[in-house]
Motif scaffolding. Structure first.
Motif, PDB file in Angstrom:
ATOM      1  N   MET A  74       0.841  -1.185   0.000  1.00 41.54           N
ATOM      2  CA  MET A  74       0.000   0.000   0.000  1.00 41.54           C
ATOM      3  C   MET A  74       0.883   1.244   0.000  1.00 41.54           C
ATOM      4  SD  MET A  74      -3.014   1.153  -0.033  1.00 41.54           S
ATOM      5  CE  MET A  74      -3.497   2.844  -0.033  1.00 41.54           C
ATOM      6  N   ALA A  75       0.401   2.295  -0.641  1.00 42.27           N
ATOM      7  CA  ALA A  75       1.156   3.545  -0.719  1.00 42.27           C
ATOM      8  C   ALA A  75       1.197   4.211   0.654  1.00 42.27           C
ATOM      9  CB  ALA A  75       0.497   4.468  -1.724  1.00 42.27           C
ATOM     10  N   ASN A  76       2.381   4.699   1.024  1.00 42.63           N
ATOM     11  CA  ASN A  76       2.546   5.314   2.337  1.00 42.63           C
ATOM     12  C   ASN A  76       2.783   6.817   2.263  1.00 42.63           C
ATOM     13  OD1 ASN A  76       2.264   2.967   3.915  1.00 42.63           O
ATOM     14  ND2 ASN A  76       4.328   2.351   3.358  1.00 42.63           N
ATOM     15  N   THR A  77       3.666   7.230   1.370  1.00 37.95           N
ATOM     16  CA  THR A  77       3.996   8.654   1.303  1.00 37.95           C
ATOM     17  C   THR A  77       2.914   9.401   0.533  1.00 37.95           C
ATOM     18  OG1 THR A  77       5.227   8.449  -0.760  1.00 37.95           O
ATOM     19  CG2 THR A  77       6.456   8.067   1.275  1.00 37.95           C
ATOM     20  N   PRO A  78       2.795  10.704   0.769  1.00 38.52           N
ATOM     21  CA  PRO A  78       1.803  11.486   0.023  1.00 38.52           C
ATOM     22  C   PRO A  78       2.003  11.385  -1.496  1.00 38.52           C
ATOM     23  CG  PRO A  78       2.634  12.765   1.863  1.00 38.52           C
ATOM     24  CD  PRO A  78       3.454  11.509   1.810  1.00 38.52           C
ATOM     25  N   GLN A  79       3.271  11.360  -1.906  1.00 40.65           N
ATOM     26  CA  GLN A  79       3.546  11.265  -3.344  1.00 40.65           C
ATOM     27  C   GLN A  79       3.073   9.934  -3.913  1.00 40.65           C
ATOM     28  OE1 GLN A  79       7.685  11.432  -4.400  1.00 40.65           O
ATOM     29  NE2 GLN A  79       7.268  11.427  -6.589  1.00 40.65           N
ATOM     30  N   SER A  80       3.335   8.851  -3.206  1.00 41.48           N
ATOM     31  CA  SER A  80       2.924   7.534  -3.706  1.00 41.48           C
ATOM     32  C   SER A  80       1.405   7.382  -3.676  1.00 41.48           C
ATOM     33  CB  SER A  80       3.602   6.419  -2.915  1.00 41.48           C
ATOM     34  OG  SER A  80       3.234   6.472  -1.564  1.00 41.48           O
ATOM     35  N   LYS A  81       0.746   8.036  -2.703  1.00 40.67           N
ATOM     36  CA  LYS A  81      -0.718   8.007  -2.670  1.00 40.67           C
ATOM     37  C   LYS A  81      -1.291   8.740  -3.878  1.00 40.67           C
ATOM     38  CE  LYS A  81      -1.114   7.608   2.325  1.00 40.67           C
ATOM     39  NZ  LYS A  81      -1.486   8.266   3.583  1.00 40.67           N
ATOM     40  N   LYS A  82      -0.688   9.870  -4.197  1.00 36.90           N
ATOM     41  CA  LYS A  82      -1.147  10.635  -5.360  1.00 36.90           C
ATOM     42  C   LYS A  82      -0.924   9.830  -6.639  1.00 36.90           C
ATOM     43  CE  LYS A  82      -0.585  14.971  -7.839  1.00 36.90           C
ATOM     44  NZ  LYS A  82       0.075  16.302  -7.880  1.00 36.90           N
ATOM     45  N   ARG A  83       0.240   9.198  -6.757  1.00 35.33           N
ATOM     46  CA  ARG A  83       0.533   8.396  -7.948  1.00 35.33           C
ATOM     47  C   ARG A  83      -0.477   7.254  -8.076  1.00 35.33           C
ATOM     48  NH1 ARG A  83       2.816  10.654 -11.857  1.00 35.33           N
ATOM     49  NH2 ARG A  83       3.252   8.597 -12.689  1.00 35.33           N
ATOM     50  N   ALA A  84      -0.863   6.659  -6.964  1.00 37.57           N
ATOM     51  CA  ALA A  84      -1.848   5.572  -7.001  1.00 37.57           C
ATOM     52  C   ALA A  84      -3.191   6.089  -7.509  1.00 37.57           C
ATOM     53  CB  ALA A  84      -1.998   4.963  -5.610  1.00 37.57           C
ATOM     54  N   ARG A  85      -3.589   7.283  -7.051  1.00 34.28           N
ATOM     55  CA  ARG A  85      -4.840   7.880  -7.537  1.00 34.28           C
ATOM     56  C   ARG A  85      -4.754   8.171  -9.028  1.00 34.28           C
ATOM     57  NH1 ARG A  85      -4.218  11.212  -2.997  1.00 34.28           N
ATOM     58  NH2 ARG A  85      -3.733  12.992  -4.339  1.00 34.28           N
ATOM     59  N   GLN A  86      -3.611   8.726  -9.459  1.00 34.64           N
ATOM     60  CA  GLN A  86      -3.433   9.043 -10.872  1.00 34.64           C
ATOM     61  C   GLN A  86      -3.469   7.780 -11.725  1.00 34.64           C
ATOM     62  OE1 GLN A  86       0.274  11.225 -10.641  1.00 34.64           O
ATOM     63  NE2 GLN A  86      -0.777  13.181 -10.868  1.00 34.64           N
ATOM     64  N   ASN A  87      -2.838   6.728 -11.229  1.00 30.88           N
ATOM     65  CA  ASN A  87      -2.821   5.464 -11.967  1.00 30.88           C
ATOM     66  C   ASN A  87      -4.232   4.918 -12.157  1.00 30.88           C
ATOM     67  OD1 ASN A  87      -0.071   5.442 -12.324  1.00 30.88           O
ATOM     68  ND2 ASN A  87       0.330   4.201 -10.505  1.00 30.88           N
ATOM     69  N   GLU A  88      -5.058   5.033 -11.133  1.00 26.02           N
ATOM     70  CA  GLU A  88      -6.435   4.549 -11.245  1.00 26.02           C
ATOM     71  C   GLU A  88      -7.210   5.316 -12.311  1.00 26.02           C
ATOM     72  OE1 GLU A  88      -8.675   4.331  -7.621  1.00 26.02           O
ATOM     73  OE2 GLU A  88      -7.007   3.402  -6.556  1.00 26.02           O
ATOM     74  N   SER A  89      -7.056   6.644 -12.324  1.00 31.76           N
ATOM     75  CA  SER A  89      -7.795   7.445 -13.307  1.00 31.76           C
ATOM     76  C   SER A  89      -7.263   7.198 -14.709  1.00 31.76           C
ATOM     77  CB  SER A  89      -7.728   8.932 -12.956  1.00 31.76           C
ATOM     78  OG  SER A  89      -6.391   9.392 -12.948  1.00 31.76           O
ATOM     79  N   ARG A  90      -5.940   7.041 -14.861  1.00 26.55           N
ATOM     80  CA  ARG A  90      -5.365   6.766 -16.181  1.00 26.55           C
ATOM     81  C   ARG A  90      -5.835   5.406 -16.683  1.00 26.55           C
ATOM     82  NH1 ARG A  90      -5.170  10.707 -18.477  1.00 26.55           N
ATOM     83  NH2 ARG A  90      -4.332   9.504 -20.176  1.00 26.55           N
ATOM     84  N   LEU A  91      -5.925   4.441 -15.759  1.00 28.99           N
ATOM     85  CA  LEU A  91      -6.397   3.109 -16.130  1.00 28.99           C
ATOM     86  C   LEU A  91      -7.804   3.177 -16.715  1.00 28.99           C
ATOM     87  CD1 LEU A  91      -6.048  -0.030 -16.018  1.00 28.99           C
ATOM     88  CD2 LEU A  91      -7.163   0.089 -13.799  1.00 28.99           C
ATOM     89  N   ALA A  92      -8.676   3.961 -16.066  1.00 27.10           N
ATOM     90  CA  ALA A  92     -10.049   4.079 -16.540  1.00 27.10           C
ATOM     91  C   ALA A  92     -10.100   4.730 -17.921  1.00 27.10           C
ATOM     92  CB  ALA A  92     -10.873   4.895 -15.542  1.00 27.10           C
ATOM     93  N   VAL A  93      -9.315   5.781 -18.117  1.00 27.92           N
ATOM     94  CA  VAL A  93      -9.304   6.490 -19.401  1.00 27.92           C
ATOM     95  C   VAL A  93      -8.758   5.589 -20.501  1.00 27.92           C
ATOM     96  CG1 VAL A  93      -8.235   8.399 -20.657  1.00 27.92           C
ATOM     97  CG2 VAL A  93      -9.155   8.770 -18.373  1.00 27.92           C
ATOM     98  N   ASN A  94      -7.635   4.929 -20.221  1.00 31.52           N
ATOM     99  CA  ASN A  94      -7.020   4.063 -21.227  1.00 31.52           C
ATOM    100  C   ASN A  94      -7.912   2.873 -21.557  1.00 31.52           C
ATOM    101  OD1 ASN A  94      -4.728   5.619 -21.573  1.00 31.52           O
ATOM    102  ND2 ASN A  94      -3.570   4.525 -20.013  1.00 31.52           N
ATOM    103  N   LYS A  95      -8.610   2.355 -20.553  1.00 30.98           N
ATOM    104  CA  LYS A  95      -9.504   1.222 -20.773  1.00 30.98           C
ATOM    105  C   LYS A  95     -10.643   1.621 -21.706  1.00 30.98           C
ATOM    106  CE  LYS A  95     -11.677  -2.370 -17.965  1.00 30.98           C
ATOM    107  NZ  LYS A  95     -12.007  -2.774 -16.592  1.00 30.98           N
ATOM    108  N   ALA A  96     -11.186   2.819 -21.494  1.00 31.04           N
ATOM    109  CA  ALA A  96     -12.261   3.308 -22.355  1.00 31.04           C
ATOM    110  C   ALA A  96     -11.761   3.511 -23.779  1.00 31.04           C
ATOM    111  CB  ALA A  96     -12.818   4.616 -21.800  1.00 31.04           C
ATOM    112  N   ARG A  97     -10.565   4.071 -23.930  1.00 31.22           N
ATOM    113  CA  ARG A  97     -10.004   4.294 -25.264  1.00 31.22           C
ATOM    114  C   ARG A  97      -9.767   2.969 -25.976  1.00 31.22           C
ATOM    115  NH1 ARG A  97      -6.430   8.842 -23.192  1.00 31.22           N
ATOM    116  NH2 ARG A  97      -7.568  10.679 -23.831  1.00 31.22           N
TER     117      ARG A  97
END
Length: 87
Positions: A1-24
């Motif tokens: 699990m992500a611990n640092t604020p930066q890694s938490k943000k990256r995890a959120r970004q990865n989830e949104s990118r996954l959704a966008v790329n999946k739709a494309r």
């Protein structure tokens, strides 16, 4: 699990990118399926129209980083050859 604020943000970004790329990717596959169905039915006009609609979608996927350029070019080339042979 992500611990640092930066890694938490990256995890959120990865989830949104996954959704966008999946739709494309799904949208591109739908266009490719329409070309395949037109080829299977033997309708050259419908196949050409579907291919003309699919080409910009594939190349848009390249610019958005969903597919590699050579992959999209290979798919377009093979479909175009099959549409041409249909005549």
């Amino acid at each position: 699990m992500a611990n640092t604020p930066q890694s938490k943000k990256r995890a959120r970004q990865n989830e949104s990118r996954l959704a966008v790329n999946k739709a494309r990717r799904s949208r591109i596959r739908t266009h490719l399926r329409k070309v395949e169905e037109a080829l299977a039915s033997g309708d050259k006009d419908a196949a050409q129209a579907a291919l003309r609609a699919a080409q910009p979608e594939l190349m848009r996927g390249v610019t958005k980083g969903v597919f590699h350029k050579n992959t999209a070019s290979r798919k377009i080339s093979r479909l175009a050859a099959r549409v041409k042979a249909l005549g």
